[in-house]
Design an enzyme around this catalytic site. Sequence first.
Site, PDB file in Angstrom:
ATOM      1  N   ILE A  31      15.384 -31.268  17.746  1.00 47.22           N
ATOM      2  CA  ILE A  31      15.722 -29.907  16.829  1.00 47.22           C
ATOM      3  C   ILE A  31      14.479 -29.174  16.490  1.00 47.22           C
ATOM      4  O   ILE A  31      14.475 -28.057  16.054  1.00 47.22           O
ATOM      5  CB  ILE A  31      16.105 -30.462  15.408  1.00 47.22           C
ATOM      6  CG1 ILE A  31      15.615 -31.610  14.822  1.00 47.22           C
ATOM      7  CG2 ILE A  31      17.850 -30.856  15.879  1.00 47.22           C
ATOM      8  CD1 ILE A  31      16.032 -31.969  13.340  1.00 47.22           C
ATOM      9  N   LYS A  32      13.202 -29.788  16.836  1.00 47.86           N
ATOM     10  CA  LYS A  32      12.121 -28.975  16.324  1.00 47.86           C
ATOM     11  C   LYS A  32      10.775 -29.639  16.899  1.00 47.86           C
ATOM     12  O   LYS A  32      10.667 -30.841  17.112  1.00 47.86           O
ATOM     13  CB  LYS A  32      11.757 -28.834  14.897  1.00 47.86           C
ATOM     14  CG  LYS A  32      10.673 -27.870  14.416  1.00 47.86           C
ATOM     15  CD  LYS A  32      10.246 -28.116  13.189  1.00 47.86           C
ATOM     16  CE  LYS A  32       8.772 -27.163  13.242  1.00 47.86           C
ATOM     17  NZ  LYS A  32       7.589 -27.864  12.771  1.00 47.86           N
ATOM     18  N   GLY A  39       7.193 -29.212  16.764  1.00 48.79           N
ATOM     19  CA  GLY A  39       6.164 -28.505  16.107  1.00 48.79           C
ATOM     20  C   GLY A  39       4.694 -28.838  16.563  1.00 48.79           C
ATOM     21  O   GLY A  39       4.687 -29.291  17.808  1.00 48.79           O
ATOM     22  N   ALA A  40       3.688 -28.770  16.031  1.00 49.05           N
ATOM     23  CA  ALA A  40       2.276 -28.740  16.298  1.00 49.05           C
ATOM     24  C   ALA A  40       1.975 -30.100  16.626  1.00 49.05           C
ATOM     25  O   ALA A  40       1.658 -30.742  17.572  1.00 49.05           O
ATOM     26  CB  ALA A  40       1.574 -28.173  15.653  1.00 49.05           C
ATOM     27  N   GLU A  41       2.365 -31.045  15.797  1.00 50.76           N
ATOM     28  CA  GLU A  41       2.303 -32.416  15.321  1.00 50.76           C
ATOM     29  C   GLU A  41       3.200 -33.344  15.920  1.00 50.76           C
ATOM     30  O   GLU A  41       2.853 -34.533  16.683  1.00 50.76           O
ATOM     31  CB  GLU A  41       1.851 -32.693  13.965  1.00 50.76           C
ATOM     32  CG  GLU A  41       0.862 -33.844  13.801  1.00 50.76           C
ATOM     33  CD  GLU A  41       0.796 -34.670  12.506  1.00 50.76           C
ATOM     34  OE1 GLU A  41       1.374 -34.089  11.655  1.00 50.76           O
ATOM     35  OE2 GLU A  41       0.434 -35.863  12.428  1.00 50.76           O
ATOM     36  N   ALA A  42       4.446 -33.097  15.778  1.00 49.81           N
ATOM     37  CA  ALA A  42       5.460 -34.076  16.035  1.00 49.81           C
ATOM     38  C   ALA A  42       6.595 -33.240  16.757  1.00 49.81           C
ATOM     39  O   ALA A  42       6.941 -31.987  16.530  1.00 49.81           O
ATOM     40  CB  ALA A  42       5.970 -34.531  14.730  1.00 49.81           C
ATOM     41  N   ASP A  85       0.242 -31.064   2.365  1.00 49.55           N
ATOM     42  CA  ASP A  85       0.926 -30.073   3.473  1.00 49.55           C
ATOM     43  C   ASP A  85       1.844 -29.200   2.709  1.00 49.55           C
ATOM     44  O   ASP A  85       2.840 -29.191   3.388  1.00 49.55           O
ATOM     45  CB  ASP A  85       1.082 -30.524   4.573  1.00 49.55           C
ATOM     46  CG  ASP A  85       1.363 -29.474   5.902  1.00 49.55           C
ATOM     47  OD1 ASP A  85       1.031 -28.346   5.608  1.00 49.55           O
ATOM     48  OD2 ASP A  85       1.849 -29.645   7.053  1.00 49.55           O
TER      49      ASP A  85
HETATM   50  N1  LIG Z   1      14.908 -35.819   7.165  1.00 51.12           N
HETATM   51  C1  LIG Z   1      15.022 -34.524   7.730  1.00 51.12           C
HETATM   52  N2  LIG Z   1      16.262 -33.855   7.415  1.00 51.12           N
HETATM   53  C2  LIG Z   1      16.228 -32.781   7.892  1.00 51.12           C
HETATM   54  N3  LIG Z   1      15.446 -31.992   8.414  1.00 51.12           N
HETATM   55  C3  LIG Z   1      14.199 -32.385   8.564  1.00 51.12           C
HETATM   56  C4  LIG Z   1      13.858 -33.655   8.069  1.00 51.12           C
HETATM   57  N4  LIG Z   1      12.840 -34.137   8.181  1.00 51.12           N
HETATM   58  C5  LIG Z   1      12.000 -32.716   8.836  1.00 51.12           C
HETATM   59  N5  LIG Z   1      13.095 -31.836   8.826  1.00 51.12           N
HETATM   60  C6  LIG Z   1      12.867 -30.607   9.244  1.00 51.12           C
HETATM   61  O1  LIG Z   1      12.056 -30.499  10.351  1.00 51.12           O
HETATM   62  C7  LIG Z   1      10.822 -29.676  10.116  1.00 51.12           C
HETATM   63  C8  LIG Z   1       9.547 -30.463  10.705  1.00 51.12           C
HETATM   64  O2  LIG Z   1       9.483 -31.727  10.388  1.00 51.12           O
HETATM   65  P1  LIG Z   1       7.944 -31.956   9.536  1.00 51.12           P
HETATM   66  O3  LIG Z   1       8.284 -33.428   9.013  1.00 51.12           O
HETATM   67  O4  LIG Z   1       7.612 -31.033   8.704  1.00 51.12           O
HETATM   68  O5  LIG Z   1       7.019 -32.010  10.614  1.00 51.12           O
HETATM   69  P2  LIG Z   1       5.994 -31.246  11.307  1.00 51.12           P
HETATM   70  O6  LIG Z   1       4.658 -32.154  11.079  1.00 51.12           O
HETATM   71  O7  LIG Z   1       6.231 -30.856  12.593  1.00 51.12           O
HETATM   72  O8  LIG Z   1       5.869 -30.117  10.335  1.00 51.12           O
HETATM   73  C9  LIG Z   1      10.722 -29.572   8.632  1.00 51.12           C
HETATM   74  O9  LIG Z   1      10.175 -28.423   8.293  1.00 51.12           O
HETATM   75  C10 LIG Z   1      12.093 -29.447   8.239  1.00 51.12           C
HETATM   76  O10 LIG Z   1      12.748 -28.199   8.260  1.00 51.12           O
HETATM   77 MG   LIG Z   2       6.021 -29.803   8.455  1.00 48.61          MG
END
Ligand SMILES: Nc1ncnc2c1ncn2[C@@H]1O[C@H](COP(=O)(O)OP(=O)(O)O)[C@@H](O)[C@H]1O
Ligand SMILES: [Mg+2]
Lengths: 221, 342
Positions: free
Chosen positions: A10-11, A13-16, A127
């Site tokens: 679903i995403k 990102g830079a870190e994960a 963050d």
């Molecule tokens: N438990 C969750 N349920 C739904 N969406 C989530 C959840 N955790 C993270 N997300 C979505 O995924 C995005 C990235 O997750 P995040 O933990 O912030 O990782 P990153 O380090 O990549 O920013 C968040 O900005 C949020 O929109």
């Molecule tokens: Mg984040």
Amino acid sequence: MGEAAMKTLIKKGAEASLYLADWHGKRVVIKARLPKSYRPKQLDQTIRRYRTVHEPQLMHEAKRAGVATPTVFLVDVENGEITMEYIQGKQIKQLLDAASPTERCRLCVEVGGLIGALHSHGLVHGDLTTSNMILTDEGRIFFVDFGLGDRSGELEAQGVDLHLFRRALQSTHFQVADECFHAVLKGYGAARGADAAAAVLEKIREIEKRGRYVAERQQEA
Amino acid sequence: MTINQKNQQFCLGIESTADDFSVGIADFNGEILANTSSAYIPETGGIHPREAARHHAQAAPAVLQEALTQAKIKPADLTAIAFAQGPGLGPCLRTGATVARALASYIDKPLVGVNHSVAHIEIGKLQTHAKDPLTLYASGGNTMVTAYASGRYRVFGETLDIALGNCLDVFAREAGLKHKKGLPLGAAVEQLAAKGKQLVPLPYVVKGMDLSLSGLLTAASTALQKGAFSLEDVCFSLQENAFSMVTEVTERALAHTEKREVLLTGGVAANKRLQAMLASIAAEHDANFTVVPQQYATDNGAMIAWTGVLAYTYGLTVPVAESFVKLRWRVDKVDVPWVKQP
Ligand SMILES: Nc1ncnc2c1ncn2[C@@H]1O[C@H](COP(=O)(O)OP(=O)(O)O)[C@@H](O)[C@H]1O
Ligand SMILES: [Mg+2]
């Protein structure tokens, strides 16, 4: 992590990378911190392990401070994976600019209150950005992404935490950043009391003055 | 004899925010016709602002003359005089501003106040042809990750305390390395680091898209003093930690802004290891990676001249009476109307 049958990214990102998956009939999110080839392996492993262990602990502690966070089901330190509850909702980031001024103010006051609750319980998020806050359909705000957080009751850490949030507002929501931060401070003050809030605000001012040529400037004075 | 054709216009730029006094001349098409500097090298320790300012005042006439000679023009051929108005060290900035005001009044041409950080970004874009980059600007005085959005360069990440170049320089001095002409302290650290093998455990502090380097500097200096590790290994570990932190925040900003280009600029841009790390994250996000050429990486007058051209074209001149210097002029406080929203 074999039990999750299907994983949909679903995403990235830079870190994960975040995947949506099914875990014993539950909709879950798997957050996988992938190795970074630019840094030495040893350093990379230390960082990923630390954050993978740390994040669920802080999420749990945040709940006790009264801040909603996804419930963590599984932690796989070796692979840097956290399996947690899926939160249905929208990032505050996607809502803030388009919201009505009243709604925006209300959201920011509430966010400020949640930050205040974390700080009062000796936690800093590390963050604070509007993409790390999810508003559910029921109107609850969840905080996510605690990997850079810390257990600290120090004024310095709290000041930096809020300073980062202000900067995030300025870079991403530049048209409304000032009114938003003002509302955040209002909520923060209500949660923490006037004295604590004033002390943190003073700290933020000090942090903003740091930066370029600190030592050299001292010689000038 | 001058080679000034009728419609060729020139801007002279003066840079004096810190330890370099530099003058550059750009024409209005982005051709750099001159770029020349005199560096203040402290006898001991870091920059002493007043000493540096004294150096700049003494160096100014010769550096100005050299720039005009390089460009083969006379003062009267100039269309505008640009100067770095901030951010920087007060005495150094004021010396440059005084020279700029004097020259502008003498030839009766307008004065343009340029933000030093904006200038580093603009010269990088000019030289590398990057159009809309995410920029890491890392120097002795600044470390920030910026990108353009809606009229300004926004700051996505920056150091919460000391700058990357400052971290390397202070460590180098504590390790007894000497600043030599042609080999800045940072380059000396880079050479030693290349021979290091063992990673010494040192702090790694990333907060959001910001980073903190002062704890790393202290720990690296302590590790060296204890004598358990070689200088090469500590240099290696210092660089790996510091550059990994900077690269991590740059990658965060890249994922956040979704820009297609990454630009590295500022004095630390010369470091090959830092270049390699940034190239790696750019590739991972399908972004194009570019580095500003060496002569425009460190503080230089050409970048002030070129940014002066851009600002002048949009009528952004300052009356002498209002040309006071701005010690803490943040990049995100500066309107950049010449940048077009992509
Ligand atoms: N438990 C969750 N349920 C739904 N969406 C989530 C959840 N955790 C993270 N997300 C979505 O995924 C995005 C990235 O997750 P995040 O933990 O912030 O990782 P990153 O380090 O990549 O920013 C968040 O900005 C949020 O929109
Ligand atoms: Mg984040």
